[in-house]
Every structure is written in structure tokens, then in C-alpha cells.
Design a protein around this motif. Sequence first.
Motif, PDB file in Angstrom:
ATOM      1  N   PRO A 151      61.584  87.889  35.487  1.00  0.00           N
ATOM      2  CA  PRO A 151      61.950  88.287  36.854  1.00  0.00           C
ATOM      3  C   PRO A 151      62.765  87.164  37.522  1.00  0.00           C
ATOM      4  N   GLY A 152      63.797  87.544  38.232  1.00  0.00           N
ATOM      5  CA  GLY A 152      64.589  86.548  38.952  1.00  0.00           C
ATOM      6  C   GLY A 152      65.749  86.030  38.142  1.00  0.00           C
ATOM      7  N   THR A 153      66.231  86.824  37.202  1.00  0.00           N
ATOM      8  CA  THR A 153      67.327  86.376  36.344  1.00  0.00           C
ATOM      9  C   THR A 153      68.626  86.242  37.146  1.00  0.00           C
ATOM     10  N   THR A 154      68.952  87.305  37.871  1.00  0.00           N
ATOM     11  CA  THR A 154      70.219  87.281  38.603  1.00  0.00           C
ATOM     12  C   THR A 154      70.036  86.527  39.907  1.00  0.00           C
ATOM     13  N   ARG A 155      70.944  85.582  40.161  1.00  0.00           N
ATOM     14  CA  ARG A 155      70.845  84.824  41.406  1.00  0.00           C
ATOM     15  C   ARG A 155      72.084  85.041  42.277  1.00  0.00           C
TER      16      ARG A 155
ATOM     17  N   TYR B  71      64.996 105.619  40.653  1.00  0.00           N
ATOM     18  CA  TYR B  71      63.743 105.305  39.959  1.00  0.00           C
ATOM     19  C   TYR B  71      64.055 105.056  38.500  1.00  0.00           C
ATOM     20  N   ASN B  72      63.888 103.821  38.069  1.00  0.00           N
ATOM     21  CA  ASN B  72      64.295 103.421  36.715  1.00  0.00           C
ATOM     22  C   ASN B  72      63.079 103.300  35.781  1.00  0.00           C
ATOM     23  N   LYS B  73      63.404 103.247  34.522  1.00  0.00           N
ATOM     24  CA  LYS B  73      62.410 103.079  33.430  1.00  0.00           C
ATOM     25  C   LYS B  73      61.497 104.300  33.288  1.00  0.00           C
ATOM     26  N   VAL B  74      62.053 105.496  33.531  1.00  0.00           N
ATOM     27  CA  VAL B  74      61.212 106.688  33.384  1.00  0.00           C
ATOM     28  C   VAL B  74      60.769 106.883  31.943  1.00  0.00           C
ATOM     29  N   ASP B  75      61.450 106.208  30.988  1.00  0.00           N
ATOM     30  CA  ASP B  75      61.029 106.311  29.585  1.00  0.00           C
ATOM     31  C   ASP B  75      59.628 105.770  29.383  1.00  0.00           C
ATOM     32  N   LEU B  76      59.168 104.913  30.285  1.00  0.00           N
ATOM     33  CA  LEU B  76      57.834 104.332  30.131  1.00  0.00           C
ATOM     34  C   LEU B  76      56.726 105.217  30.688  1.00  0.00           C
TER      35      LEU B  76
ATOM     36  N   LYS C  47      63.682  95.246  43.641  1.00  0.00           N
ATOM     37  CA  LYS C  47      62.811  94.128  43.287  1.00  0.00           C
ATOM     38  C   LYS C  47      63.251  93.485  41.964  1.00  0.00           C
ATOM     39  N   PRO C  48      62.765  92.265  41.685  1.00  0.00           N
ATOM     40  CA  PRO C  48      63.090  91.608  40.408  1.00  0.00           C
ATOM     41  C   PRO C  48      62.685  92.485  39.239  1.00  0.00           C
ATOM     42  N   ASN C  49      63.495  92.452  38.209  1.00  0.00           N
ATOM     43  CA  ASN C  49      63.169  93.167  36.973  1.00  0.00           C
ATOM     44  C   ASN C  49      63.237  94.694  37.083  1.00  0.00           C
ATOM     45  N   ALA C  50      63.758  95.206  38.189  1.00  0.00           N
ATOM     46  CA  ALA C  50      63.814  96.665  38.331  1.00  0.00           C
ATOM     47  C   ALA C  50      64.842  97.262  37.390  1.00  0.00           C
ATOM     48  N   GLY C  51      65.763  96.427  36.915  1.00  0.00           N
ATOM     49  CA  GLY C  51      66.777  96.922  35.990  1.00  0.00           C
ATOM     50  C   GLY C  51      68.157  96.983  36.610  1.00  0.00           C
ATOM     51  N   LYS C  52      68.386  96.196  37.620  1.00  0.00           N
ATOM     52  CA  LYS C  52      69.673  96.203  38.326  1.00  0.00           C
ATOM     53  C   LYS C  52      70.806  95.772  37.399  1.00  0.00           C
ATOM     54  N   SER C  53      70.590  94.647  36.738  1.00  0.00           N
ATOM     55  CA  SER C  53      71.648  94.137  35.875  1.00  0.00           C
ATOM     56  C   SER C  53      71.880  95.083  34.707  1.00  0.00           C
ATOM     57  N   SER C  54      70.811  95.673  34.211  1.00  0.00           N
ATOM     58  CA  SER C  54      70.959  96.629  33.109  1.00  0.00           C
ATOM     59  C   SER C  54      71.811  97.811  33.549  1.00  0.00           C
ATOM     60  N   LEU C  55      71.577  98.300  34.764  1.00  0.00           N
ATOM     61  CA  LEU C  55      72.340  99.455  35.257  1.00  0.00           C
ATOM     62  C   LEU C  55      73.807  99.067  35.455  1.00  0.00           C
TER      63      LEU C  55
ATOM     64  N   SER D 120      66.706 106.357  33.122  1.00  0.00           N
ATOM     65  CA  SER D 120      66.231 105.326  32.220  1.00  0.00           C
ATOM     66  C   SER D 120      67.488 104.666  31.690  1.00  0.00           C
ATOM     67  N   VAL D 121      67.695 103.450  32.138  1.00  0.00           N
ATOM     68  CA  VAL D 121      68.904 102.765  31.687  1.00  0.00           C
ATOM     69  C   VAL D 121      68.797 102.533  30.182  1.00  0.00           C
ATOM     70  N   LYS D 122      67.575 102.348  29.728  1.00  0.00           N
ATOM     71  CA  LYS D 122      67.364 102.066  28.315  1.00  0.00           C
ATOM     72  C   LYS D 122      67.836 103.229  27.450  1.00  0.00           C
ATOM     73  N   THR D 123      67.417 104.441  27.757  1.00  0.00           N
ATOM     74  CA  THR D 123      67.789 105.597  26.937  1.00  0.00           C
ATOM     75  C   THR D 123      69.084 106.251  27.417  1.00  0.00           C
TER      76      THR D 123
ATOM     77  N   THR E 123      65.884  92.126  46.411  1.00  0.00           N
ATOM     78  CA  THR E 123      64.914  91.663  47.398  1.00  0.00           C
ATOM     79  C   THR E 123      63.749  91.004  46.684  1.00  0.00           C
ATOM     80  N   ARG E 124      63.390  89.841  47.118  1.00  0.00           N
ATOM     81  CA  ARG E 124      62.251  89.154  46.503  1.00  0.00           C
ATOM     82  C   ARG E 124      61.758  88.048  47.409  1.00  0.00           C
ATOM     83  N   GLN E 125      60.553  87.600  47.138  1.00  0.00           N
ATOM     84  CA  GLN E 125      60.002  86.431  47.812  1.00  0.00           C
ATOM     85  C   GLN E 125      60.643  85.211  47.155  1.00  0.00           C
TER      86      GLN E 125
HETATM   87  N1  GTP Z   1      61.736 100.414  29.284  1.00  0.00           N
HETATM   88  C1  GTP Z   1      62.782 100.168  30.051  1.00  0.00           C
HETATM   89  N2  GTP Z   1      63.099  98.880  30.278  1.00  0.00           N
HETATM   90  C2  GTP Z   1      64.171  98.630  31.048  1.00  0.00           C
HETATM   91  C3  GTP Z   1      64.929  99.664  31.590  1.00  0.00           C
HETATM   92  N3  GTP Z   1      65.933  99.110  32.337  1.00  0.00           N
HETATM   93  C4  GTP Z   1      65.786  97.765  32.230  1.00  0.00           C
HETATM   94  N4  GTP Z   1      64.701  97.462  31.471  1.00  0.00           N
HETATM   95  C5  GTP Z   1      64.208  96.135  31.153  1.00  0.00           C
HETATM   96  O1  GTP Z   1      63.691  95.531  32.336  1.00  0.00           O
HETATM   97  C6  GTP Z   1      63.929  94.114  32.298  1.00  0.00           C
HETATM   98  C7  GTP Z   1      64.663  93.599  33.503  1.00  0.00           C
HETATM   99  O2  GTP Z   1      65.966  94.092  33.508  1.00  0.00           O
HETATM  100  P1  GTP Z   1      67.139  93.495  34.390  1.00  0.00           P
HETATM  101  O3  GTP Z   1      68.296  94.426  34.273  1.00  0.00           O
HETATM  102  O4  GTP Z   1      67.342  92.085  34.046  1.00  0.00           O
HETATM  103  O5  GTP Z   1      66.508  93.594  35.784  1.00  0.00           O
HETATM  104  P2  GTP Z   1      67.020  93.041  37.180  1.00  0.00           P
HETATM  105  O6  GTP Z   1      66.612  94.000  38.204  1.00  0.00           O
HETATM  106  O7  GTP Z   1      68.437  92.715  37.081  1.00  0.00           O
HETATM  107  O8  GTP Z   1      66.155  91.743  37.340  1.00  0.00           O
HETATM  108  P3  GTP Z   1      66.455  90.406  38.149  1.00  0.00           P
HETATM  109  O9  GTP Z   1      67.868  90.064  37.944  1.00  0.00           O
HETATM  110  O10 GTP Z   1      65.507  89.459  37.519  1.00  0.00           O
HETATM  111  O11 GTP Z   1      66.109  90.704  39.561  1.00  0.00           O
HETATM  112  C8  GTP Z   1      64.715  93.868  31.000  1.00  0.00           C
HETATM  113  O12 GTP Z   1      63.821  93.437  30.007  1.00  0.00           O
HETATM  114  C9  GTP Z   1      65.270  95.224  30.663  1.00  0.00           C
HETATM  115  O13 GTP Z   1      65.489  95.367  29.261  1.00  0.00           O
HETATM  116  C10 GTP Z   1      64.563 101.019  31.300  1.00  0.00           C
HETATM  117  O14 GTP Z   1      65.182 102.006  31.713  1.00  0.00           O
HETATM  118  N5  GTP Z   1      63.469 101.186  30.502  1.00  0.00           N
END
Ligand code: GTP
Lengths: 623, 444
Positions: B248-252, B329-334, B224-232, B348-351, B274-276
Motif C-alpha cells: 500500500p502506498g506505492t504511488t506517490r 468497485y474493483n477486484k470483483v474476481d475475489l 484508498k491505497p492498494n485499491a488498484g488505481k495504478s493497475s487500472l 476486475s482489472v486483473k481479469t 486518499t490515505r492517512q
Molecule cells: N485480485 C485482484 N487484484 C488486483 C486487482 N487490481 C489490482 N490488484 C492488485 O492490488 C494491488 C494494488 O494494486 P495497485 O494498482 O498498485 O493499487 P493502487 O491503488 O495504485 O495502490 P497505491 O498506489 O499503493 O495507492 C496489486 O497487487 C494488484 O495486482 C483486481 O482486479 N483483482
Amino acid sequence: MKAFDVIVVGGGHAGTEAALASARAGASTLLLTQNIETIGQMSCNPAIGGIGKSHLVKEIDALGGAMGIAADRAGIHWRILNSRKGPAVQATRAQADRALYKAAIRKIVETQVGLSIFQQSVVDLRFKGQKVDSVITDSGLRIKTKGLVLTVGTFLGGVIHVGLNKQTGGRMGDGPSNLLAQKLRDIEFGVDRLKTGTPPRIDGKTVNFGLLEEQPGESQRPTMSFLGKPEDHPRQVLCHIAHTNEKTHDIIRKGLDRSPLFTGQIEGVGPRYCPSIEDKIERFSDKNQHQIFIEPEGLGTQELYPNGISTSLPYDVQLDLVRSIKGFEDAHITRPGYAIEYDFFEPRNLYPSLQTKKIVGLFFAGQINGTTGYEEAAAQGLIAGLNAARLSQEKEPWVPKRSEAYVGVMIDDLVTMGTKEPYRMFTSRAEYRLILRQDNADRRLTPKGRELGIIDEKRWTKFCEKRDRIDEISKKIKKIFISAEDKKVNAMLNKPLGREYSVFEVMKRPEIKGMALLEAAGLKMISSSVAEQIEIDCKYQGYISRQEKEVEKNKSHFDQPIPSDFCFDSIPGLSNEAKQKLALIKPKNLGQAGRIPGMTPAAVSLLMVYLKKGDSIQNVQAD
Amino acid sequence: MAYIKDTIAAIATPPGKGGVGIVRISGPVAVRIGKEISKRETEPRVATLVSFYDDRGRTIDQGLLICFQGPHSFTGEDLIELQGHGGPVVMDLLLKRAIQLGARQAGPGEFSQRAFLNDKIDLVQAEAIADLINSSSEQAALGSMRSLQGDFSNQINSTLKKLVQLRVLVEAAADFPEDGIEAEINKDEKEKLKYLLNQLDQLLEGAKEGHAFSQGVSLVLTGKPNAGKSSLMNALCKRDVSIVTEIPGTTRDVVREDAIIEGVTFRILDTAGTRQAKNKIEAEGVKRALKEVERADIVLNLVDVSENIELEMMEELEKNKRAKEIVVYNKVDLLHKKSIPSSFQCVSVKTGGGLQKLKKRLIKELGVLSGGDSIFSARRRHITAIEQARIHILEAIGFIGIENQIDLLAEELRLAQLALDSITGTFTSDDLLGEIFNNFCIGK
Ligand SMILES: Nc1nc2c(ncn2[C@@H]2O[C@H](COP(=O)(O)OP(=O)(O)OP(=O)(O)O)[C@@H](O)[C@H]2O)c(=O)[nH]1
Ligand SMILES: Cc1cc2nc3c(=O)[nH]c(=O)nc-3n(C[C@H](O)[C@H](O)[C@H](O)COP(=O)(O)OP(=O)(O)OC[C@H]3O[C@@H](n4cnc5c(N)ncnc54)[C@H](O)[C@@H]3O)c2cc1C
Ligand SMILES: [Mg+2]
């Protein structure tokens, strides 16, 4: 009555070969049959052979059986099928005179040393524990035996349908074998039902042959038996070809509401390759005609067998449909066609020797195992009779492998996979088709037959002569060379030689005929059957050796025996489904286990590991 | 007791790991293969530095060759080891060469099985061997399923169907000549066979080039959008390749980058997931994402755990995932408390937590670590089978129109099908008869 080593019940095709093989193998043998007059009776179309089937006949013959010899004495119209498609699919078919065939079989049976015939209907079987003890006949006699071969054929629980009328019966005119059927049902061999049909017979005087296409037999007549000669054949006759037409099809369609096949009255499964005419018209409605082979029933009768219109429609529809065919406008039906439903026993309850798994000494052969056809029945009869005799002599059973004979393919198919429709032989069932040819049945099996003691001196001497001659010529043709300018040989070739080649090399060219080349190379006085083998050996060499290598490669693996008391439950990694199947089939070796539908390669690997484990444990205990 | 008479080969170590990869070959012609592949004789039991050559004499790799003579080897048979510099491409080339020289690709657990059957492993281990056979054949099945993903399997099935149609014709002509079946097998059939040949060639092309061997394993990120795909994606590539924002919806469009993970090259694709879709651009992005998911070797489906996801939903996700999919499963730091079962893949891609584990999992997915069947060996098996089928079709073409040899034509077609069947599952002679009876009005 005195005891016998082997008793065979049933004097049909399976029964006669079983009794003969048993006696040839040296067991004192008794053949019990309902009616001595029907020994060797062809219940339906009097024809022997055909594709896949002549392969079986020649194998029976190569093992000393009677079918080929009888066919040679009775064949009144001979054909070579697939004569231009390659030796592996080539076959021989003979239209037989029913009476001559029966007489030939009867003579062979009556003159066989060690075989007695007794007209009795068997009504009960007696066992001692899990072992055969004796049979009880309708006149109350009890006869003891060590081996018992049941070949009661088309007679088990038979129900005949003509239109919506039904009656119990075996072949039209014979009673069903019900007492015995009940007894066998009680032992729970797993009974199922099949169906087959037969066309109406027609009075030849009432047919206008002038309107039919003639189908002459071969001018160079083949023989079925290795010992046979065309001179053995009786007078030859013509067959004819007729066709159904749109009118015929309309008549049939209108009668379907009175067809037991279409009203659901018949439950048994019929063969896909031998559909009734009503089936053909329903399933292939776009075809506006179907071929019918008009075959004579014999020299001494006018009756005709219209091959291709098997039906169970009511008599009035049968008559209309026959009369709608060109040439049959005034035809008279002598016997109506019918469908028959009958019982057969689940063949997976048999070992490859054809002995039942439940009762030691009890063997099943022929149509009761779910097959159809005289040849299929006879081939099983021979194996069952031989093995019953060997059991009585405390010898190991013998069954040819899939790579050795069509008989082996058939038996392995039956005992490993069972059957859902009447089983008939086709060449496409044999994965080693290129080495299982009708032309080399003698080379494949006669030496083995000799070893088993079922080949007499006469056949053996003649076989050895042929074999030695083939060996001799095979060596010679590698040493005789044909010059590039040889006119005679170049004339036989599509592309001239270009340089000197050995006869062996030239023989490989597809357009070359064996005999002609051998003669051109100065090799005279070679019989056509030897020349044929030389030619095929050369042309097929690459393929034959490839298949032989395949056989050899698999041997050590597939031939690894599985003890009959092996406990499949003890294999931890096997799925329950695999365990159940293995326990039911009780495969004799790894190869057979692997052919059970649904067995995975991993399951076979596991089995291999545990076989080895069991082996080692036994060895340790024996030490 | 010698149970089996052929020679088997397999890749025995993961490519990349420590820079060495091993191809093991066991059986009667193993030593000969060693000789031919290195073009020299080597002394038994001595590791010798050699070059490995392909069929045209080009060097595949340099490495060590060790021969063990039976029964003094792991399997109890003649056995050689080719130790190369790893890398899936090189290992695959070595394996391919061994097959060319007469080896067969080993089945699941087959080396250990042979060792056992030749008394090299003790009886007590029978159970362990059984486990190995079971687990590695499960893995083989999985590898095979992965190899068969997408177009590849459609193409094989359509080729097979055409082949069966031809066989039906030829076999019917052989078994039922009296049923008015067109007995002439000629020009038309020749054209059909040539077409089949062409299809097989295309399959081979596709199988070879579209695959990991040369271009790395394709790893597609979805979710889904914002799941952290691009971060990973950025974390795996260790570079800022894809834009990350909290919107949400950054990557196209699809973003591609190669990364080497544990020595294996991965082609990573970040997608819109996947998104609407709210507009045309987004809709196109989602469509492209889906297409890449179809083609991928491995799919990572990212789930944002901060969005109140319940255990049941996770179980549902695990149950319904594709064979090549890993739910991450991402963002387990939260999360305040650890509420996710350890069997689930958490990061947690962040940590950076869980990333190492995820990388290990990726390698394991490829199956190369265990020495069992992986997507690599499955694909190699499939390629070998297609190549074999091709040879038989070629032979078959030569028999068309030649009198007296329909039986040989039929044999070549049978063998071609047998080869393809090893990919798709067995087709029995009874199945063939069934096809014949469905297509022709047979029976007198
Ligand atoms: N707390 C936390 N935030 C994260 C983590 N991974 C990504 N984020 C945040 O989640 C937001 C969305 O991250 P993206 O990597 O852009 O997500 P995406 O899935 O590519 O989103 P779209 O391209 O919009 O579909 C950003 O603000 C990231 O900093 C994580 O492990 N922990
Ligand atoms: C209607 C019909 C049409 C067929 N059409 C053809 C065809 O065209 N071509 C073809 O090849 N095959 C055909 N078949 C199949 C073929 O007839 C059989 O498969 C073959 O005859 C079986 O041989 P068998 O030896 O097993 O049995 P059978 O030939 O039936 O012989 C059984 C024998 O057992 C005897 N018997 C039975 N019960 C007892 C008992 N209790 N005690 C003592 N003796 C007993 C009988 O008298 C008989 O001699 C047809 C079958 C039927 C019914
Ligand atoms: Mg993004």
C-alpha cells in the motif's frame, strides 16, 4: 336606480381614470365615491411625476387620460430630472397645488359625457354565481352593473400610528372602509398588509427660508400632457432644500423606544425606497446628514411638505427633530407625521386586464393591488376602466405589453410575480427601457388608443400632425447633405466633419442638438417636440432597432396564447411546483408563463409542446 | 405554424464514433450558414464533399454538407448537416463557426421539439418529446455543473459581482438622482470596466485551454491505497506507465498519460489517492491528488471490494459522490458470490471484466452519445456567453464620460449581465433594486 354598464367605486386617482376611460370607451358609467369633495385628492405629497412615474403619466395622457392635463393646470414648480443622462431615463416632475389639481380633475370628470357621479359609500357587493350583479350603498340603494371597478385605495382596514398611539382610519381625517373590507376578505381574494408613512407638515410662516438652499424650477418649463402648454401653468414658486444633522439623529435615536416601527407594533411591510427617517438613521448610521426637500402644499396655503422625514415617532419627538434642523428652529407642526398600515389584495389573483379570476366583471385597480403612488394608481385605473367597458360591450380586453408601455410592465409584474412591498415604478424595471421613453409615449400609444375608441378628435388631429411632420423630416434628413467645410455645423462638433455627411449621419453624434442641426441644415419651422423625436430616432437608431428586433423575435414565441381553461395537470413532465404556480397565475401566454419566478426553460418547452397537442386535438374535434 | 424565428445548432453525434461527427443547423439562416462555412453553393438533398472554413478562411475540416429545405426536413425548417471527421475539437470548431454566423446553440431537445411543433412528428409522440426535453435538460444541467467546476465558477461569480456593483451605481444614478448619489460616472468606472474586460479575457483563456477540446478529457483516479488505481491506469493506457505492487502506498507523485477511449482523448492521471499520510512525502502526494481531483473533468473513485465492504457503505458512497465522480468497485474476481447490485460500476482489472462497460460509461458521462447537452456543449455555451458579455463591456467602456448616454451605458451593462446570467442563473430587476437599496440611502 337604473343599471349601468360600468360602476367605479372610489374617486381617487385610480377611480377617476377608470370612470373616465370607461365613459370614453362608450359605456354608461357611474362613479360612486364617499365624498365628492375629495375627488382627485392627493393624499400625501402634492407632486406628480418623477422618474418612472412621469413615464406613466405620459402614457395615461397618450391614452386620453386626465392626469397629465390636471398636472399642467396645477403645477407650481417644474423640474426635468436626469436632463443630462439620456432620453430613456429623463423624467418630468411637477409640484402641484393640491386644490388646483383637485379642481382640474373634478372639472374633467364632471364634463365627461356618459359619466355620472354619485356620493355614496359602497357597503356590499352582490354577485350572481361567479358574476358581478350589483352594489349596495350606505343609504341602502342597490345598483346593477355589468362591470364593477373597485378602487377604494388607502382606505381598506387602515390603522394609523403616531408613536405608540394607534387608531383606525384611512388618510388622516377620513374613515376606513371597513364594511367593504370585510366583505372582500370573505370572498378570499388573499389579503395581505403593507405600510407607508408620511412626514409632519409645517407652517411656512414659522420657517426661516433665508437659511435654506433655494431650488428654483426649470426656466424652460416642460408639460405633462401632449396637449399642454407652459402657459397653462399657474404662478410658479420656489422649493427649498434643508438637511438633518447629528443633533437630529440623536433626537431620533433617543425616541426609538417609542417608535411603532421598532417596537414591533407595525407588522406591515414598508417600501425599501421610501424608508422613514428613523429607518434611514438606523440603517445608514455612517451618514451624518440627510437631504430634505421642502415643498409647498399649494399657492393658497402656507403649509409645507418636508419630503424626506416621513416618521411615525411620537409628536414630541417629531417636534424636537424638526426644530433641530437649520431654518426650522421655531417651526410649528400643523399635522403630525404618521405611519399607516392597510390591506391590499394579492394581485396574482388578477388577470392582466385587472379583472379578478374569481368573479367575472369585477376589476381591481390602484393601491388595493399593492401599488403605491398616484401615477401607478391612475395607470391601472385607466386599464381597468377600459376593460370593464369592453367587457360590458363583449369585446376582448386590451393590455399593453411589456415592450409597449410602463403600464404593461407594472401590470405584468403585479399579476405574474405579486409584490411584497408597496410597488412603485422605476425605469430599471423595464427591460425595454430604451424604447419606452416619456418623450415617445404618444407615438407608442395614441394610435392604439384611437383604435380602442378612447382618443377624441382634438388629440387625434394634433397627434397626426406631429406624426406626419416627423415622417416628412425623417425622410428629408437622409437627402440633405452637409459639406465638410460647413462652419456652423463644425462649430457644434467635437471633431470636424472631414467629409460630406447627410444630416441623418451628423445627427448621430452625441454632442449634436437636434433643433440646432435642423436649423443649420435649412429645415425651418420645426417644433421642438418634432426635433426631439428626430434627434432621438437618429441617435438611438441602432439600439432601438436592436430592441425592436428582440421584441419581434420573441413575438411568435411569447405571444402564443394559453387558453384560460388549459389544464396544467395534464402535462406529465412538469414538476408539481411548476404546475401549482401555473394554476395560480393562469398565464395568458407563453411569455408570461416564462416570467413566473422559478419556471425553467425546460418547463416552458414542455408547455409549448402540450399547448400544441391540445390545439391539434381541438382541431381534430372541430373537423 | 412557425413558432420560432431563430436558427439553432448542435453537435448531433458522438465525436470519434466511426470517425464521423455531425453538426446540425436548423432555422431560417441555416442554408446561408452552410454557404458561408463551405464557401460554395450546394444542391439540396445531395451530400457534397466540401471544406469547412473558419472566420479567417482556414480549413477546419473536410466533410459532407447536406441541405434540406423546409418543410422537407426533420425539423420542418431549412436544415443543414455538416458531417466532419469527428473529434471533439473539430466538432466544437464547426459549432463555434455556426454560432458566429448567426445560429444559437440549441437547447435541450430543441430539434425534436421543432419537428413536433412543425407537424413533422406525430401527436402521439408528444409524451416522448416531453421525456426527451426533461432528460436532456437534466443532462444539460449536469454538463453545466461540470463545466462550472472549480476555479471557473469562482471566477465567473467574482466577475459578475463586480459587474453588479457597477450596475448598481449606474442604475441608482438613473433612477435616484435626487438621493445624493455620485452621479458622475467617469475615470474610476472606466478603470473598473477595463478590469472586468481583463477578467473576462482571462476566463476565456482558461475556459478554452484548460478544457477537453484541445487537451482531452481529464480523468483522475483516486481511492484508498492498494485499491488498484495504478493497475487500472495501465489497463486503460494499455501500457505499463505506473508502478503496481502489493505494497500500500506505492504511488506517490501524480503519473500522467494520454489514452484514446472510444475515439475520445483522455488525459489519465494516477494519484496517491486518499490515505492517512505517514510522512512528508506521502502528505505531499495526497495534497497533489486532491488538487487534481478538484480540476478533473471526471473522477474515478476506486474501492477494493475484497475488503469486506458492505452494501450500506456502497450506498453511502453513491449518495455522497460529486457530480463528476464515478465510484468503481474493483477486484470483483475475489468475491465468491455476486453481492454487488448491477447498477454499480464493477470491474476486475486483473481479469479485464467490466472494463468495456466502464469505458462506455465514461463516454456516456461526457454526454456526447445521446446528442444531448454534454460538458462539451455546456462549455461552448459558457464560452459564447462570456464572449457576448465581453462585447457589451467593450461597448460600455465607449459610453463612459459621454454626456446624455447613461441610458445606453446602462443598457450595455444590462446585456453583459444577461449574458453571464445564462451561466449562473437569473438576476431580476427586483434583485437589482434590492442591491441599490442596500447600498444607498434612498428615499425621501
Ligand atoms: N485480485 C485482484 N487484484 C488486483 C486487482 N487490481 C489490482 N490488484 C492488485 O492490488 C494491488 C494494488 O494494486 P495497485 O494498482 O498498485 O493499487 P493502487 O491503488 O495504485 O495502490 P497505491 O498506489 O499503493 O495507492 C496489486 O497487487 C494488484 O495486482 C483486481 O482486479 N483483482
Ligand atoms: C400616508 C400616505 C402617504 C402617501 N404618500 C404618497 C406620496 O407622497 N406620493 C405618492 O405618489 N403617493 C403617496 N401615497 C400613495 C397614494 O396616496 C396612493 O397610492 C394613491 O392615492 C392610491 O390611489 P387610489 O385611487 O388607489 O386610492 P385613493 O386615492 O385612496 O382613493 C380611494 C377612493 O375611494 C373612495 N372610497 C373608499 N372606500 C369607499 C367606499 N366603500 N365606497 C365609495 N368610495 C370609497 C375614497 O373616498 C377615495 O376617493 C401615500 C399614501 C398614504 C396613505
Ligand atoms: Mg498506485
